[in-house]
Design a protein around this motif. Structure first.
Motif, short mmCIF file in Angstrom:
data_model
loop_
_atom_site.label_atom_id
_atom_site.label_comp_id
_atom_site.label_asym_id
_atom_site.label_seq_id
_atom_site.Cartn_x
_atom_site.Cartn_y
_atom_site.Cartn_z
N GLU A 1 0.88 -1.19 0.00
CA GLU A 1 0.00 0.00 0.00
C GLU A 1 0.90 1.22 0.00
O GLU A 1 1.78 1.34 0.85
N ILE A 2 0.65 2.10 -0.96
CA ILE A 2 1.51 3.28 -1.09
C ILE A 2 0.66 4.54 -1.02
O ILE A 2 -0.32 4.68 -1.76
N TYR A 3 1.02 5.44 -0.12
CA TYR A 3 0.37 6.75 -0.05
C TYR A 3 1.38 7.76 -0.58
O TYR A 3 2.46 7.91 -0.01
N TYR A 4 1.01 8.41 -1.68
CA TYR A 4 1.94 9.32 -2.34
C TYR A 4 1.47 10.77 -2.22
O TYR A 4 0.29 11.06 -2.39
N TYR A 5 2.41 11.65 -1.92
CA TYR A 5 2.09 13.08 -1.83
C TYR A 5 3.15 13.89 -2.58
O TYR A 5 4.33 13.72 -2.29
N PRO A 6 2.72 14.76 -3.50
CA PRO A 6 3.72 15.65 -4.11
C PRO A 6 4.39 16.49 -3.01
O PRO A 6 5.58 16.74 -3.06
N GLN A 7 3.58 16.87 -2.02
CA GLN A 7 4.10 17.71 -0.93
C GLN A 7 3.39 17.33 0.36
O GLN A 7 2.19 17.09 0.34
N ILE A 8 4.14 17.30 1.46
CA ILE A 8 3.54 16.92 2.73
C ILE A 8 4.33 17.59 3.85
O ILE A 8 5.45 18.08 3.61
N GLY A 9 3.76 17.63 5.07
CA GLY A 9 4.52 18.14 6.21
C GLY A 9 5.66 17.19 6.50
O GLY A 9 6.83 17.47 6.24
N SER A 10 5.29 16.01 7.02
CA SER A 10 6.29 14.97 7.33
C SER A 10 5.68 13.61 7.01
O SER A 10 4.56 13.31 7.45
N THR A 11 6.39 12.78 6.28
CA THR A 11 5.86 11.45 5.94
C THR A 11 5.70 10.62 7.22
O THR A 11 4.80 9.79 7.33
N ASN A 12 6.57 10.85 8.23
CA ASN A 12 6.43 10.10 9.48
C ASN A 12 5.10 10.43 10.17
O ASN A 12 4.42 9.53 10.68
N ASN A 13 4.72 11.72 10.18
CA ASN A 13 3.45 12.08 10.83
C ASN A 13 2.28 11.41 10.14
O ASN A 13 1.38 10.88 10.78
N GLU A 14 2.31 11.41 8.82
CA GLU A 14 1.22 10.81 8.05
C GLU A 14 1.19 9.30 8.29
O GLU A 14 0.11 8.72 8.50
N ALA A 15 2.36 8.68 8.30
CA ALA A 15 2.42 7.22 8.51
C ALA A 15 1.89 6.87 9.90
O ALA A 15 1.22 5.85 10.08
N LYS A 16 2.18 7.70 10.89
CA LYS A 16 1.69 7.42 12.25
C LYS A 16 0.17 7.49 12.29
O LYS A 16 -0.48 6.67 12.93
N LYS A 17 -0.39 8.46 11.57
CA LYS A 17 -1.86 8.57 11.52
C LYS A 17 -2.46 7.32 10.87
O LYS A 17 -3.42 6.73 11.35
N LEU A 18 -1.87 6.91 9.75
CA LEU A 18 -2.37 5.73 9.04
C LEU A 18 -2.23 4.48 9.91
O LEU A 18 -3.14 3.64 9.96
N ALA A 19 -1.10 4.39 10.60
CA ALA A 19 -0.85 3.22 11.45
C ALA A 19 -1.88 3.17 12.58
O ALA A 19 -2.44 2.12 12.88
N ALA A 20 -2.14 4.34 13.19
CA ALA A 20 -3.12 4.39 14.28
C ALA A 20 -4.51 4.03 13.76
O ALA A 20 -5.34 3.48 14.48
N GLY A 21 -4.75 4.31 12.48
CA GLY A 21 -6.05 3.99 11.86
C GLY A 21 -6.13 2.55 11.39
O GLY A 21 -7.14 2.15 10.81
N GLY A 22 -5.07 1.78 11.57
CA GLY A 22 -5.13 0.34 11.27
C GLY A 22 -4.60 -0.08 9.92
O GLY A 22 -4.90 -1.18 9.45
#
Ligand code: BTX
Length: 324
Positions: A81-102
């Motif tokens: 599963e790949i979440y792609y962003y041309p621009q983002i704050g921090s990929t770690n922050n986004e990954a933590k949100k996704l991880a917490a969401g299961g």
């Protein structure tokens, strides 16, 4: 459907295929074909359109789009599963949100640029557009929270191997989370975790890899300490091939750890380390001392021999003293 159309064009790369043929082969309307082709062009794919001959894929986008990565990925878990962003704050922050969401293990978040890329202790991470691999991987390891910090060592071993093999750059690992070439930082790794007392909910491994950054592009404050694979090897690297190779190597290392524990990874780490055998300065929140880095123990802690005996470094900054 977009991915399928792209696949079809790829299979016929360099040749024209008509809208009618695509529509028939993929069982989709001509209007839909046209719309998807337009979207692909907007994403940067070089697709030539000819009224009679149809469409021809001339070149791919240089971006790390999920369909581009998937086309060269050989893993079973990492990057499925790949979440792609041309621009983002921090990929770690986004990954933590996704991880917490299961989200499933192996999910990755990848961005072309980060506005607020992070290092340890809230330091910043320079992440220019399209020039590096700014990526976070979600793991759900079955081991104890005490072992989570070893994920950093595991990732360092995997990335360093790929740098040596694919880029041909003889880099080394500096304890605990950097990969350096001739004293300059090529890669930084930031591992973050959420855990209960005795079980890990998830681990996010963030990797910042300086791939195609030109020497002169580094900002002043890191110009003397940072470098990139381009600067070191003199050649541009295909980021998607490189990313796919890293995920493959990480998957192999993770499998090894799950089946046989960290021992073999720690041995690999030792052999790729540039810290061991060097005089180091250890700087922590409330201490500062110097000594000889002699080994890492089974917990992944650095062992430093000082005049007062061997001290164990679990966290903190270690700088390697230049040889004078
Ligand atoms: P670190 O704390 O060991 O290193 C951060 C320090 O490295 C900074 O203070 C700066 O001096 C220097 N630095 C900043 N940017 C760069 C760069 N591009 N190249 C070399 N040196 C640099 C290292 O932390 C861990 C970095 C992890 C970055 C990844 S990127 C994807 C993921 N998302 C996210 O927000 N962080 C991780």
């Amino acid at each position: 459907m977009r991915a399928e159309i792209l696949d079809f064009l790829r299979q016929n790369q360099g040749k024209y295929v008509s809208g009618e043929e695509i529509s028939r082969e993929l069982n989709v309307s001509r209007t839909a074909v046209w719309k998807h082709i337009r979207a692909l062009k907007q994403d940067g794919y070089q697709i030539e359109a000819h009224t009679r001959a149809g469409y021809c894929l001339r070149g791919t986008t240089g971006r790390l789009l999920p369909e581009e990565i998937k086309a060269v990925l050989t893993t079973k878990v990492m990057g499925q599963e790949i979440y792609y962003y041309p621009q983002i704050g921090s990929t770690n922050n986004e990954a933590k949100k996704l991880a917490a969401g299961g989200c499933p293990e192996g999910t990755i978040v990848v961005a072309e640029t980060q506005n607020t890329g992070r290092g340890r202790l809230a330091r910043g991470w320079f992440s220019p557009y399209g020039k590096g691999i700014w990526m976070s991987v979600v793991l759900r390891p079955p081991f104890s929270p005490l072992e989570a910090s070893k994920c950093t060592l595991m990732a360092a071993v995997a990335v360093n191997r790929v740098i040596r093999q694919v880029a041909g750059v003889y880099s080394g690992i500096k304890w605990p989370n950097d990969i350096l070439f001739q004293g300059r930082k090529l890669v930084g790794i930031l591992t973050e975790m959420s855990a209960e007392m005795d079980a890990i909910n998830y681990v996010v491994i963030g990797m910042g890899i300086n791939v195609n950054i030109e020497e002169r592009e580094f900002p002043g404050e890191i110009a003397a300490t940072a470098t990139s694979l381009l600067a070191v090897s003199g050649r541009e690297i295909d980021r998607r091939m490189f990313l796919a190779a890293i995920l493959k190597e990480l998957e192999t290392a993770y499998h090894l750890v799950q089946t046989g524990g960290f021992t073999s990874i720690l041995d690999d780490w030792r052999s790729q380390s540039i810290t061991l055998g060097k005089n180091v300065d250890v700087i922590g929140p409330d201490h500062r001392y110097s000594g000889l880095a002699i080994d890492i123990d089974n917990e992944g802690a650095l062992l430093v021999k000082t005049a007062q005996g061997v001290r164990k470094v679990l966290a903190g900054d270690v700088s390697i003293r230049p040889v004078v």
